[in-house]
Design an enzyme around this catalytic site. Sequence first.
Site, short mmCIF file in Angstrom:
data_model
loop_
_atom_site.label_atom_id
_atom_site.label_comp_id
_atom_site.label_asym_id
_atom_site.label_seq_id
_atom_site.Cartn_x
_atom_site.Cartn_y
_atom_site.Cartn_z
N ASN A 93 0.80 -1.23 0.00
CA ASN A 93 0.00 0.00 0.00
C ASN A 93 0.83 1.28 0.00
O ASN A 93 0.36 2.32 -0.43
CB ASN A 93 -0.93 -0.01 1.22
N TYR A 158 3.30 9.43 -11.23
CA TYR A 158 2.30 8.75 -10.38
C TYR A 158 1.37 7.84 -11.20
O TYR A 158 1.29 6.64 -10.93
CB TYR A 158 1.53 9.78 -9.55
N LYS A 162 1.16 3.62 -11.29
CA LYS A 162 -0.04 2.85 -10.97
C LYS A 162 -0.48 1.98 -12.16
O LYS A 162 -1.05 0.90 -11.96
CB LYS A 162 -1.16 3.77 -10.49
P1 NAD Z 1 -0.67 8.70 2.98
O1 NAD Z 1 0.35 9.68 2.49
O2 NAD Z 1 -1.57 9.07 4.08
O3 NAD Z 1 0.05 7.31 3.34
C1 NAD Z 1 1.09 6.81 2.57
C2 NAD Z 1 1.73 5.66 3.31
O4 NAD Z 1 2.87 5.22 2.54
C3 NAD Z 1 2.24 6.07 4.69
O5 NAD Z 1 1.97 5.04 5.63
C4 NAD Z 1 3.75 6.20 4.48
O6 NAD Z 1 4.50 5.86 5.62
C5 NAD Z 1 4.01 5.21 3.36
N1 NAD Z 1 5.20 5.59 2.61
C6 NAD Z 1 5.33 6.63 1.74
N2 NAD Z 1 6.60 6.67 1.30
C7 NAD Z 1 7.27 5.66 1.89
C8 NAD Z 1 8.60 5.20 1.86
N3 NAD Z 1 9.54 5.79 1.10
N4 NAD Z 1 8.95 4.14 2.63
C9 NAD Z 1 8.04 3.51 3.37
N5 NAD Z 1 6.74 3.90 3.47
C10 NAD Z 1 6.38 4.98 2.73
O7 NAD Z 1 -1.48 8.33 1.68
P2 NAD Z 1 -2.78 7.47 1.39
O8 NAD Z 1 -3.71 8.38 0.72
O9 NAD Z 1 -3.24 6.69 2.55
O10 NAD Z 1 -2.18 6.50 0.27
C11 NAD Z 1 -2.01 5.12 0.42
C12 NAD Z 1 -2.00 4.49 -0.95
O11 NAD Z 1 -3.24 4.79 -1.60
C13 NAD Z 1 -0.90 4.99 -1.88
O12 NAD Z 1 -0.38 3.90 -2.63
C14 NAD Z 1 -1.64 5.96 -2.79
O13 NAD Z 1 -1.01 6.08 -4.03
C15 NAD Z 1 -2.99 5.29 -2.88
N6 NAD Z 1 -4.11 6.16 -3.29
C16 NAD Z 1 -4.54 7.18 -2.50
C17 NAD Z 1 -5.62 7.96 -2.92
C18 NAD Z 1 -6.14 9.12 -2.09
O14 NAD Z 1 -6.97 9.91 -2.59
N7 NAD Z 1 -5.75 9.29 -0.84
C19 NAD Z 1 -6.25 7.68 -4.12
C20 NAD Z 1 -5.80 6.62 -4.90
C21 NAD Z 1 -4.73 5.85 -4.47
#
Ligand code: NAD
Length: 250
Positions: A93, A158, A162
């Site tokens: 994730n 990005y 994906k």
């Molecule tokens: P967030 O920024 O709140 O969380 C991201 C997580 O990834 C965190 O736990 C962070 O510690 C971890 N992370 C980031 N870089 C890292 C690294 N270099 N090493 C280890 N851990 C790392 O974001 P989120 O919105 O919860 O996103 C989680 C996933 O969902 C991601 O893959 C993101 O692309 C995807 N996503 C999010 C959305 C949205 O709208 N929030 C939409 C589509 C997809």
Amino acid sequence: MEQLLKGKVAFVTGGTRGIGLAIVKKYLDNGATVVLCGSRKESAQKAVDELKTENNSYFVEGVYPNLTNYSEVEEAINYTAKKYGKIDILVNNAGVSARESIYSYDPAEFDKVMAINVNAVFYASKAVAPIMKSNGGGVIINTSSMVSLYGQPSGVAYPTSKFAVNGMTKSLARELATDNIRVNAVAPGVTDTDMVANLPEAMREGIKKTIPLGRIGTPEDVANAFLYLASDAASYVSGEVLSVDGCART
Ligand code: NAD
């Protein structure tokens, strides 16, 4: 309520906040033991402490490998398998996003996005596959995004990353099916994590207008899809990219 993951062991990257933390909580509430990954010792420990404060009977532990270093990922996964006897579920994730225009995009930043969003997914999948195979099977679930279906007009790394996640999901699903390892992805739409919660209200209202179901998704909406795909209810589902986006696809 019936616990869908009783006795299962899950390894969840990016499990300290947002969507990942909601997945961790959903899995714990459904009887799984969870090892969550944070990017730092402090953030991993903080998430574990908060979860234990909420429910002292949760079986949860934090680790903090550098996900862009194969040896560290393999070490964390082997540690988990040794300590808990197996890994049934891997959730890839962790992810980063950047909205830079191609005219100013630093190639090193492109590499960084690919390293965490794509290479780390491969690293953890490679490390966990032999463990799942020797245990008779398992489930890998990757976090994709709605932009993996139609791209986005800036920050090209990005959506590219994906699209790659979807490709890896479908390819590994075919490769690992004979070992009874299912591989799927969830493609969230705009989800109310820290980043989106901090947007001005007018911008949030604008986003809502683009979503047929009329609201921004919650981390729990997304976590529910991860619960389904991890559970035996999805025992015949593999190679799928499941959109959880309020029907926001164009
Ligand atoms: P967030 O920024 O709140 O969380 C991201 C997580 O990834 C965190 O736990 C962070 O510690 C971890 N992370 C980031 N870089 C890292 C690294 N270099 N090493 C280890 N851990 C790392 O974001 P989120 O919105 O919860 O996103 C989680 C996933 O969902 C991601 O893959 C993101 O692309 C995807 N996503 C999010 C959305 C949205 O709208 N929030 C939409 C589509 C997809």
